[in-house]
Design a protein around this motif. Structure first.
Motif, PDB file in Angstrom:
ATOM      1  N   UNK A  24      13.336  11.541  -2.055  1.00  9.58           N
ATOM      2  CA  UNK A  24      12.277  10.567  -2.331  1.00  9.58           C
ATOM      3  C   UNK A  24      12.485   9.332  -1.467  1.00  9.58           C
ATOM      4  N   UNK A  25      11.440   8.928  -0.778  1.00  5.78           N
ATOM      5  CA  UNK A  25      11.534   7.776   0.118  1.00  5.78           C
ATOM      6  C   UNK A  25      11.551   6.502  -0.707  1.00  5.78           C
ATOM      7  N   UNK A 211      16.342  -0.471   7.360  1.00  3.20           N
ATOM      8  CA  UNK A 211      16.435  -0.128   5.947  1.00  3.20           C
ATOM      9  C   UNK A 211      15.345   0.886   5.602  1.00  3.20           C
ATOM     10  N   UNK A 212      15.702   2.078   5.139  1.00  5.36           N
ATOM     11  CA  UNK A 212      14.673   3.065   4.799  1.00  5.36           C
ATOM     12  C   UNK A 212      13.686   2.559   3.750  1.00  5.36           C
ATOM     13  N   UNK A 213      14.160   1.678   2.841  1.00  5.42           N
ATOM     14  CA  UNK A 213      13.257   1.141   1.819  1.00  5.42           C
ATOM     15  C   UNK A 213      12.178   0.277   2.439  1.00  5.42           C
ATOM     16  N   UNK A 218       6.469   0.021   3.859  1.00  4.49           N
ATOM     17  CA  UNK A 218       5.406  -0.012   4.873  1.00  4.49           C
ATOM     18  C   UNK A 218       4.507   1.215   4.819  1.00  4.49           C
ATOM     19  N   UNK A 219       4.857   2.201   4.001  1.00  4.71           N
ATOM     20  CA  UNK A 219       3.979   3.358   3.828  1.00  4.71           C
ATOM     21  C   UNK A 219       4.488   4.640   4.449  1.00  4.71           C
ATOM     22  N   UNK A 220       5.789   4.730   4.743  1.00  2.00           N
ATOM     23  CA  UNK A 220       6.309   5.950   5.357  1.00  2.00           C
ATOM     24  C   UNK A 220       6.071   7.170   4.471  1.00  2.00           C
ATOM     25  N   UNK A 221       6.135   6.964   3.155  1.00  2.00           N
ATOM     26  CA  UNK A 221       5.924   8.080   2.245  1.00  2.00           C
ATOM     27  C   UNK A 221       4.471   8.321   1.885  1.00  2.00           C
ATOM     28  N   UNK A 222       3.572   7.490   2.381  1.00  2.64           N
ATOM     29  CA  UNK A 222       2.146   7.636   2.049  1.00  2.64           C
ATOM     30  C   UNK A 222       1.571   8.859   2.757  1.00  2.64           C
ATOM     31  N   UNK A 223       0.711   9.587   2.056  1.00  6.42           N
ATOM     32  CA  UNK A 223       0.151  10.807   2.653  1.00  6.42           C
ATOM     33  C   UNK A 223      -0.796  10.519   3.813  1.00  6.42           C
ATOM     34  N   UNK A 224      -1.261   9.265   3.942  1.00  2.00           N
ATOM     35  CA  UNK A 224      -2.160   8.915   5.045  1.00  2.00           C
ATOM     36  C   UNK A 224      -1.428   8.306   6.243  1.00  2.00           C
ATOM     37  N   UNK A 244      15.597   7.464  10.640  1.00  4.07           N
ATOM     38  CA  UNK A 244      15.015   7.398   9.294  1.00  4.07           C
ATOM     39  C   UNK A 244      13.803   8.321   9.170  1.00  4.07           C
ATOM     40  N   UNK A 245      12.919   8.251  10.157  1.00  8.77           N
ATOM     41  CA  UNK A 245      11.693   9.058  10.086  1.00  8.77           C
ATOM     42  C   UNK A 245      11.999  10.549  10.222  1.00  8.77           C
TER      43      UNK A 245
END
Length: 596
Positions: A24-25, A211-213, A218-224, A244-245
């Motif tokens: 989980x991001x 920092x991954x958080x 910033x929306x790295x885990x967002x589906x869009x 990180x990505x």
């Protein structure tokens, strides 16, 4: 005019991803919950007001009152006491309710009116102090950004680093209507978002991109989230972003900048989509400008900002011996590029004494802009005939170079931003640009004239269209009953005898790539068509991609009613032409398109 070329795309095995387990991001970073910061800062005044109100209410309900006519003691109930103190604390009061107070009750109320005023004044002072607290402001901003990103319904790009390069890319994406999220470790660049006059709201985050958080916020885990751009000035930070990505969202393409060979090699292990090395890119393009100026002009024009005028042909330098003056990896990389072309190259340090007598070209490539400009001025005074190349890093000094006018300028942020946009907006466009590098000067000149005749002398917009129900429903329905040629898609919906200011430059079909297709090239469902043209041309074309009658008119020149009922009454129906098969399926041909 260059002939079209068919070739087979290489299909290398995708490198094994380092992403093994689903994680989980994180999105929580320190001091991002404003309500807890507020409660912690206001704990003492809140307790003071609660204590004052509690003691006042209890005391007022216990004090004796004036005996009433019905024989009651005149004491207030707990609710009545609470009501009196509530109205007194927030207003000037409404009198003695529900009946006249005794002298003890009046003294008690008067005392606690002043005490509560001091309590509320203390609370107000702490609230004002809280509003100025940097941690609270950061938390509020972070929560606002989180809400904005969570409610994004369109695809967006995360830009890490909002210097000159990041701002250039952000403005270019904004002009294309693309949503962006900006991340920078400094507050000043984020504050500039409010003054950059972008057409859409851009969430900005001040934080550590390592920092991954922070990336999660910033929306790295967002589906869009559709891409991440690591464009900071620190290569170590860019490497960490790539890591990180790659580990958290390996499905998202990452474009990163790096110039140090060690960092580039480390990034390659995490398989980003593109690593932009401005030194290496400049060397390749610079050598191209020396050897094939017409090819260089076409490439730089196509990847420039939309609307850029066609530049003049660069000066062809008749040079055998080069002097590169540099104190960082740039010097060695540009020297290697020149040596590959059989030039004689010497490298010197900016602090050494320089003798330009034996050289016909000088590259002022130190890490200091001031040193480069001073060195260039010395060369101009002592040897004005020398071919002069000047490197500049800060965009604020570009007007000085415009006034100085060297023979060639290297501005790394511009190289990075142009390369980033070429890979981000349409990766196919960068494939087309690389294919242009194989052209001869005469072929490049003819192709330039062809493009200018069709789309005009300004840098066109690149658009990728996938033939199918989603993007081109009218074409998909047509192909179920007939056939189409790629040239049919570029007739005007206003006058089918006229061409719109756009043209196809590449068709990708399965593993086959057709560069510069002719108008009679047949298209099929699933084809990717890369086009260049003006904004107005694509607006004109859009109607024929979605409306059947408009498409029929642009292809056949026959205007038919839109509704089926009106077609029945008028007797005008769609008769889809079936083109005869032109040629057999493409065969592999890897030879460069250099024939006129």
């Amino acid at each position: 005019m260059p002939t079209r070329r068919r070739r087979r795309m290489k299909s290398p095995l995708r490198p094994r991803s380092l992403h093994v387990a689903e994680v989980e991001i994180p999105t929580e970073i320190p001091n991002t919950t404003a309500i807890f910061i507020a409660l912690r800062r206001l704990r003492t005044p809140l307790l003071a007001i609660i204590t004052i109100m509690t003691v006042g209410i209890i005391g007022l309900s216990l004090l004796p009152g004036i005996v009433q006519e019905d024989g009651s003691s005149g004491r207030l109930s707990a609710f009545e006491a609470f009501y009196v103190f509530s109205t007194t604390a927030t207003t000037i009061g409404f009198g003695e309710i529900p009946h006249e107070f005794s002298i003890y009750q009046r003294w008690w109320v008067v005392f606690f009116v002043y005490v509560s005023v001091m309590g509320w004044a203390y609370m107000l002072a702490r609230v004002m102090s809280l509003m100025q607290d940097s941690a609270f402001q950061s938390a509020r901003a972070a929560q606002s950004v989180r809400r904005t990103i969570n409610h994004m319904r369109e695809p967006f790009v995360i830009i890490a680093g909002y210097g000159y390069t990041g701002r250039s890319v952000a403005k270019a994406l904004d002009r294309l209507g693309r949503r962006i999220v900006v991340l920078d470790e400094q507050e000043l660049p984020i504050e500039r978002l409010a003054t950059d006059m972008l057409s859409q709201e851009v969430p900005g985050i001040t934080g550590d991109a390592c920092n991954p958080a922070t990336l999660g916020l910033a929306g790295l885990g967002h589906h869009n989230c559709e891409a991440v751009l690591a464009l900071t000035g620190d290569e170590e930070i860019n490497l960490q972003i790539v890591m990180n990505c790659s580990l958290l969202r390996p499905d998202i393409p990452v474009i990163a900048r790096a110039a140090t060979p060690r960092i580039v090699e480390a990034m390659e292990d995490f398989h980003p989509q593109t690593i932009i090395n401005p030194f290496d890119d400049f060397g390749n393009v610079f050598v191209l400008a020396l050897k094939h100026p017409y090819v260089y002009r076409l490439i730089t024009w196509l990847i420039a900002q939309e609307g850029t005028a066609l530049p003049p042909i660069p000066r062809r330098a008749q040079v055998d011996r080069w002097l590169v003056i540099s104190d960082d990896p740039f010097g060695e990389q540009i020297a290697n590029d020149l040596r590959r072309e059989k030039y004689d190259v010497a490298i010197m340090d900016p602090r050494d004494d320089h003798d330009f007598t034996d050289f016909q070209a000088v590259i002022a490539g130190a890490a200091s802009d001031t040193a480069n400009l001073a060195l260039a001025a010395h060369v101009r005074h002592s040897h004005p005939e020398i071919f002069l190349v000047v490197r500049q890093r800060a965009h604020s000094r570009l007007p000085l170079l415009d006034a100085f006018l060297p023979d060639f300028t290297f501005f790394p942020p511009q190289v990075i931003s142009e390369r980033t946009m070429a890979n981000l907006v349409s990766p196919r466009m960068w494939e087309f640009v690389k294919s242009i590098m194989e052209l001869t000067d005469s072929s490049a000149q003819k192709l330039t004239n062809r493009i200018v005749d069709r789309v005009g002398p300004s840098t066109p917009r690149a658009v990728k269209m996938t033939i199918g129900e989603k993007q081109t429903p009218a074409i998909e329905r047509w192909l179920q009953r007939g056939s189409l040629r790629v040239g049919d898609l570029f007739h005007s919906a206003q006058d089918s005898s006229q061409h719109i200011s756009a043209m196809p430059i590449m068709i990708v079909r399965d593993q086959e790539v057709i560069t510069l297709p002719e108008d009679d090239e047949k298209i099929f469902v699933g084809d990717e068509v890369l086009m260049i043209g003006t904004h107005e041309a694509f607006d004109d074309q859009s109607e024929s991609l979605h409306d059947d009658s408009t498409l029929y008119y642009t292809v056949t020149g026959v205007d038919i009613p839109t509704s089926r009922a009106w077609r029945f009454l008028t007797g005008r129906h769609m008769i889809h032409p079936i083109h005869e098969e032109t040629s057999s399926p493409a065969t592999e041909d890897t030879s460069p398109a250099t024939q006129p």
